[in-house]
Design a protein around this motif. Structure first.
Motif, mmCIF file in Angstrom:
data_model
loop_
_atom_site.group_PDB
_atom_site.id
_atom_site.type_symbol
_atom_site.label_atom_id
_atom_site.label_comp_id
_atom_site.label_asym_id
_atom_site.label_seq_id
_atom_site.Cartn_x
_atom_site.Cartn_y
_atom_site.Cartn_z
ATOM 1 N N ASP A 1 114.813 52.479 47.371
ATOM 2 C CA ASP A 1 114.034 52.238 47.589
ATOM 3 C C ASP A 1 113.092 53.025 48.965
ATOM 4 N N THR B 1 109.991 52.928 50.429
ATOM 5 C CA THR B 1 110.180 51.581 51.743
ATOM 6 C C THR B 1 111.003 52.870 52.744
ATOM 7 N N SER C 1 105.557 54.327 52.133
ATOM 8 C CA SER C 1 105.842 55.532 51.746
ATOM 9 C C SER C 1 106.051 56.450 52.681
#
Length: 301
Positions: free
Chosen positions: A31, A33, A64
């Motif tokens: 992920d 982020t 991000s």
């Protein structure tokens, strides 16, 4: 550089640094982020489906890190990582002959890549021939792109160096390199660390070989870039304390390794660490936060 940053509505005094960079990630396996939320401002993705990777580079998520990409990994037909479960089919591109090099390089450029990534893993299948390897390096350099190589297996790191590869994607771990080779490498190439993939906190024999190679390479003046191979096993998504601790034991200045192997392009993010600290103090470095540049004020002398 000393200054202050706006954190949760308050101005906090501390140290402003270039955005900390992980120079070896595979964003398709994590992920993204969580990286920015955990101290990483910039990443280099070293191999994924170019149709997906291009979107990370050109249209990043607001949460991000800034992302540069390699696009597809160039490899021999049936070579690594084409047979590996972690990589989608489009993450690698087979190059069977010198005649195919220009087309393969054009595909990498079309993906928006800022590096060319090669796979040279003789432990997992066939590898690029010397003539093909040399032609890829020449074509990449003609396009002003550095060449990063995954080398694994006896003699592969030396082959990469001898054919003009610019960066090793991993510190060599499958063999102990001799001092003469390391000294020559230190003058002409850099390495990405990725030490923590060898045991994920329980160092093993591969870790010991890699650390010994990196420590001597650095002592000869070789440049080392912080990189984790994120997506490979049980690695934290963000600053990796274990990777930093290993680098602090081998390098005079860990912060230098965190600036990334590529020159910054548009970089809207900085690293901010509250207070002042030693550049090899892992506890201090792990308090780093990512701050937009418009929320930072430098103290001018």
């Amino acid at each position: 550089m000393l200054g202050r940053a706006l954190i949760d509505g308050d101005w906090v005094e501390g140290t402003i640094l270039p955005g900390f960079t992980d120079s070896h990630v595979h964003l398709g396996l994590v992920d993204a982020t969580l990286l920015r939320a955990n101290g990483i401002a910039r990443v280099l993705d070293l191999g994924w489906d170019p149709a997906i990777a291009r979107s990370w580079h050109e249209s990043p998520d607001a949460h991000s890190p800034v992302t540069d990409i390699a696009g597809p990994i160039l490899t021999a037909p049936h070579g690594y990582p084409a047979t590996s479960a972690w990589a989608p089919a489009a993450a690698s591109r087979a190059v069977g002959s010198v005649d195919d090099v220009d087309a393969a390089t054009a595909e990498v450029l079309a993906a928006g890549a800022r590096v060319v990534k090669l796979a040279m893993n003789s432990d997992a299948g066939p590898t690029l021939g010397d003539d093909v390897l040399a032609a890829i390096v020449a074509a990449a350099h003609d396009s002003s792109l550095p060449v990063v190589a995954h080398t694994e297996g006896a003699g592969q790191a030396a082959r990469a160096f001898e054919r003009g590869v610019d960066v090793l994607a991993h510190t060599p771990w499958t063999e102990t390199l001799d001092d003469a080779l390391l000294q020559n490498m230190a003058g002409q190439m850099s390495w990405i660390s990725t030490l923590d993939i060898h045991g994920w906190g329980a160092p093993n024999a591969d870790f010991d070989r890699a650390f010994g190679n990196l420590e001597r390479f650095a002592a000869f003046g070789g440049r080392v870039h912080y990189g984790t191979d994120l997506g490979n096993g049980d690695l934290p998504v963000g600053l990796n304390r274990r990777e930093l601790a290993a680098l602090a034991a081998a390098l005079p200045n860990v912060v230098d390794s965190l600036t990334g192997l590529l020159p910054e392009r548009h970089m809207p993010l900085k690293t901010f660490i509250p207070g002042e600290g030693n550049t090899n103090d892992v506890d201090w470095l792990c308090t780093a936060v990512v701050i937009p540049t418009n929320e930072i004020q430098e103290h001018r002398a």
